[in-house]
Design an enzyme around this catalytic site. Structure first.
Site, PDB file in Angstrom:
ATOM      1  CB  SER A 148      -0.805   0.225   1.675  1.00 38.86           C
ATOM      2  OG  SER A 148      -1.175   1.074   1.610  1.00 38.86           O
ATOM      3  CE1 TYR A 161      -5.285  -1.628   4.339  1.00 42.85           C
ATOM      4  CE2 TYR A 161      -4.145   0.362   3.975  1.00 42.85           C
ATOM      5  CZ  TYR A 161      -4.553  -0.717   3.664  1.00 42.85           C
ATOM      6  OH  TYR A 161      -4.717  -0.660   2.200  1.00 42.85           O
TER       7      TYR A 161
HETATM    8  P1  NAP Z   1     -11.808  -4.626  -0.397  1.00 39.00           P
HETATM    9  O1  NAP Z   1     -12.587  -4.280  -1.768  1.00 39.00           O
HETATM   10  O2  NAP Z   1     -12.320  -4.626   0.129  1.00 39.00           O
HETATM   11  O3  NAP Z   1     -11.814  -6.423  -0.948  1.00 39.00           O
HETATM   12  C1  NAP Z   1     -11.512  -6.949   0.367  1.00 39.00           C
HETATM   13  C2  NAP Z   1     -11.164  -8.607   0.197  1.00 39.00           C
HETATM   14  O4  NAP Z   1     -10.638  -8.865   0.729  1.00 39.00           O
HETATM   15  C3  NAP Z   1     -13.173  -9.572   0.073  1.00 39.00           C
HETATM   16  O5  NAP Z   1     -12.743  -9.929  -1.071  1.00 39.00           O
HETATM   17  C4  NAP Z   1     -12.961  -9.682   1.417  1.00 39.00           C
HETATM   18  O6  NAP Z   1     -13.859 -10.660   1.164  1.00 39.00           O
HETATM   19  C5  NAP Z   1     -10.853 -10.340   1.290  1.00 39.00           C
HETATM   20  N1  NAP Z   1     -11.144 -10.951   2.755  1.00 39.00           N
HETATM   21  C6  NAP Z   1     -11.409  -9.433   4.195  1.00 39.00           C
HETATM   22  N2  NAP Z   1     -11.289 -10.401   5.182  1.00 39.00           N
HETATM   23  C7  NAP Z   1     -10.933 -11.406   5.102  1.00 39.00           C
HETATM   24  C8  NAP Z   1     -10.691 -12.921   5.398  1.00 39.00           C
HETATM   25  N3  NAP Z   1      -9.915 -12.880   6.571  1.00 39.00           N
HETATM   26  N4  NAP Z   1     -10.514 -13.735   4.924  1.00 39.00           N
HETATM   27  C9  NAP Z   1     -10.545 -14.010   3.225  1.00 39.00           C
HETATM   28  N5  NAP Z   1     -10.669 -12.771   2.745  1.00 39.00           N
HETATM   29  C10 NAP Z   1     -11.053 -11.562   3.722  1.00 39.00           C
HETATM   30  O7  NAP Z   1     -10.188  -4.138  -1.034  1.00 39.00           O
HETATM   31  P2  NAP Z   1      -9.342  -4.050  -2.156  1.00 39.00           P
HETATM   32  O8  NAP Z   1      -9.992  -2.461  -2.101  1.00 39.00           O
HETATM   33  O9  NAP Z   1      -9.301  -4.645  -3.415  1.00 39.00           O
HETATM   34  O10 NAP Z   1      -8.359  -3.915  -1.460  1.00 39.00           O
HETATM   35  C11 NAP Z   1      -7.805  -5.665  -1.718  1.00 39.00           C
HETATM   36  C12 NAP Z   1      -5.731  -5.171  -0.963  1.00 39.00           C
HETATM   37  O11 NAP Z   1      -5.254  -4.331  -1.342  1.00 39.00           O
HETATM   38  C13 NAP Z   1      -6.092  -5.002  -0.173  1.00 39.00           C
HETATM   39  O12 NAP Z   1      -4.925  -5.605   0.926  1.00 39.00           O
HETATM   40  C14 NAP Z   1      -5.995  -3.926   0.721  1.00 39.00           C
HETATM   41  O13 NAP Z   1      -5.410  -3.256   1.729  1.00 39.00           O
HETATM   42  C15 NAP Z   1      -5.354  -3.491  -0.326  1.00 39.00           C
HETATM   43  N6  NAP Z   1      -4.585  -2.253  -1.197  1.00 39.00           N
HETATM   44  C16 NAP Z   1      -6.163  -2.023  -0.984  1.00 39.00           C
HETATM   45  C17 NAP Z   1      -5.740  -0.405  -1.909  1.00 39.00           C
HETATM   46  C18 NAP Z   1      -7.193   0.040  -2.507  1.00 39.00           C
HETATM   47  O14 NAP Z   1      -7.029   1.821  -2.716  1.00 39.00           O
HETATM   48  N7  NAP Z   1      -8.317   0.253  -2.771  1.00 39.00           N
HETATM   49  C19 NAP Z   1      -4.445   0.673  -1.617  1.00 39.00           C
HETATM   50  C20 NAP Z   1      -3.666  -0.141  -1.963  1.00 39.00           C
HETATM   51  C21 NAP Z   1      -3.624  -1.743  -1.010  1.00 39.00           C
HETATM   52  P3  NAP Z   1     -14.897 -11.190   2.276  1.00 39.00           P
HETATM   53  O15 NAP Z   1     -15.017  -9.443   2.967  1.00 39.00           O
HETATM   54  O16 NAP Z   1     -16.492 -11.581   1.144  1.00 39.00           O
HETATM   55  O17 NAP Z   1     -14.718 -12.108   2.858  1.00 39.00           O
HETATM   56  C1  GCO Z   2      -6.994   5.253   3.257  1.00 44.06           C
HETATM   57  C2  GCO Z   2      -6.936   4.404   1.668  1.00 44.06           C
HETATM   58  C3  GCO Z   2      -5.595   3.906   1.433  1.00 44.06           C
HETATM   59  C4  GCO Z   2      -5.686   2.824   0.327  1.00 44.06           C
HETATM   60  C5  GCO Z   2      -4.254   1.878   0.180  1.00 44.06           C
HETATM   61  C6  GCO Z   2      -3.576   2.729  -0.195  1.00 44.06           C
HETATM   62  O1  GCO Z   2      -7.999   5.444   3.903  1.00 44.06           O
HETATM   63  O2  GCO Z   2      -5.993   6.022   3.080  1.00 44.06           O
HETATM   64  O3  GCO Z   2      -8.019   3.328   1.773  1.00 44.06           O
HETATM   65  O4  GCO Z   2      -5.144   3.142   2.962  1.00 44.06           O
HETATM   66  O5  GCO Z   2      -7.348   2.101   1.021  1.00 44.06           O
HETATM   67  O6  GCO Z   2      -4.060   0.998   0.771  1.00 44.06           O
HETATM   68  O7  GCO Z   2      -2.722   2.864  -0.612  1.00 44.06           O
END
Ligand code: NAP
Ligand code: GCO
Length: 268
Positions: A148, A161
């Site tokens: 992230s 986080y």
């Molecule tokens: P999201 O839309 O909330 O999807 C998260 C997924 O993780 C869902 O499928 C959820 O499934 C699953 N999950 C959560 N807890 C779990 C558990 N204990 N066991 C199994 N599955 C679980 O999130 P996203 O934005 O796609 O993010 C995916 C990853 O990228 C995360 O690690 C997040 O921190 C990271 N990330 C996101 C962003 C962003 O801007 N969106 C940026 C950087 C990094 P269920 O809840 O249905 O089980």
């Molecule tokens: C926040 C966001 C971020 C993103 C991502 C950034 O609240 O600042 O959710 O943490 O999800 O991980 O790379």
């Protein structure tokens, strides 16, 4: 046979939490790069069934969904055995499942802090440790940890986080250090701000119809000037999963539209 450096033919890939969002986009890109089988898990049967339909609708048929909470060590070990029996070796693992809690640190309970650490940091350890022995036997494997901006930067309300994602960056480097001699590559993929359900609360339209103030904040912090689409992570993920990256290990590939390179817009 596709001999492209980026082909995933002959590979099985497990993406944790790939029902929607970033995990789904990465799994889709793997299928398009020729992966033999896509494996994913989530916490509910309902979410799995819906996701399988969504994959099928895209023409992705070789998909295997399992109910499993990644923080449940026993269930993860059982699932790895099931995958080996029902699908085959796990060549590629993506530790994608994750949550965020946006609460000022002094108001956050220890339980809330711990839950984020458990899912975002301890679970990648649990799942990686469960797949590593078989990867070591085969002397090949790819592990991709979804990091992230918060692996590098802080901001208000995301202490747990940031602590987890900073830790995940170092877990990545340590898996590289410890298992590189087995021809296992462990790298991080660090998305910027991506439009998914996780960030939906930061993009909600306000009661007066205006955009959420966070929207303008992120666009101003990003040289690209916009939120990124989950599909934009597909190419970098395929690179880290394919033999094109066999000499890349312990690296965090930030896919952030330039956020980490940028001091911010200068005043007019
Ligand atoms: P999201 O839309 O909330 O999807 C998260 C997924 O993780 C869902 O499928 C959820 O499934 C699953 N999950 C959560 N807890 C779990 C558990 N204990 N066991 C199994 N599955 C679980 O999130 P996203 O934005 O796609 O993010 C995916 C990853 O990228 C995360 O690690 C997040 O921190 C990271 N990330 C996101 C962003 C962003 O801007 N969106 C940026 C950087 C990094 P269920 O809840 O249905 O089980
Ligand atoms: C926040 C966001 C971020 C993103 C991502 C950034 O609240 O600042 O959710 O943490 O999800 O991980 O790379």
């Amino acid at each position: 046979m596709n001999n492209s450096l980026f082909s995933l033919q002959g590979r099985n890939a497990w993406v944790t939490g790939a029902c929607y969002g970033i995990g789904f986009a990465i799994a889709k890109a793997f299928a398009q790069a020729g992966a033999d089988n896509i494996i994913f898990n989530a916490r509910s049967r309902e979410a799995i069934d819906k996701a399988v339909n969504d994959y099928h609708a895209l023409g992705i048929r070789n998909v295997h969904g399992y109910v499993c909470d990644v923080t449940d060590e026993k269930a993860v070990k059982q699932l790895v055995e099931t995958i080996h029996r029902e699908v085959g070796p796990i060549h590629i693992l993506v530790n994608n499942a994750g949550i965020i809690k946006r609460i000022p640190m002094h108001e956050m309970s220890r339980q809330e802090f711990q839950q984020v650490i458990d899912i975002d940091l301890v679970a990648p350890y649990i799942v990686s440790a469960a797949v590593l022995p078989e990867m070591m036997q085969r002397r090949e494997g790819k592990i991709i940890n979804i990091c992230s901006m918060m692996s590098e930067l802080g901001r208000e309300t995301v202490s747990a986080y940031a602590a987890a994602k900073g830790g995940l960056k170092m877990l990545t480097k340590n898996i590289c250090s410890e298992y590189g001699e087995y021809n296992i590559q462990c790298n991080g993929l660090g998305p910027g701000y991506i439009a998914t359900p996780q960030t939906a609360p930061l993009r909600e339209t306000q009661p007066d119809g205006a955009k959420h103030p966070f929207d303008a904040f992120i666009c101003a912090k990003t040289p690209a000037g916009r939120w990124l689409d989950p599909d934009e992570l597909g190419g970098p993920a395929v690179f880290l999963a394919s033999r094109a990256s066999d000499a890349v290990n312990g690296h965090i590939l930030y896919v952030d539209g330039g956020i980490l390179a940028y001091i911010g817009k200068q005043p007019k």
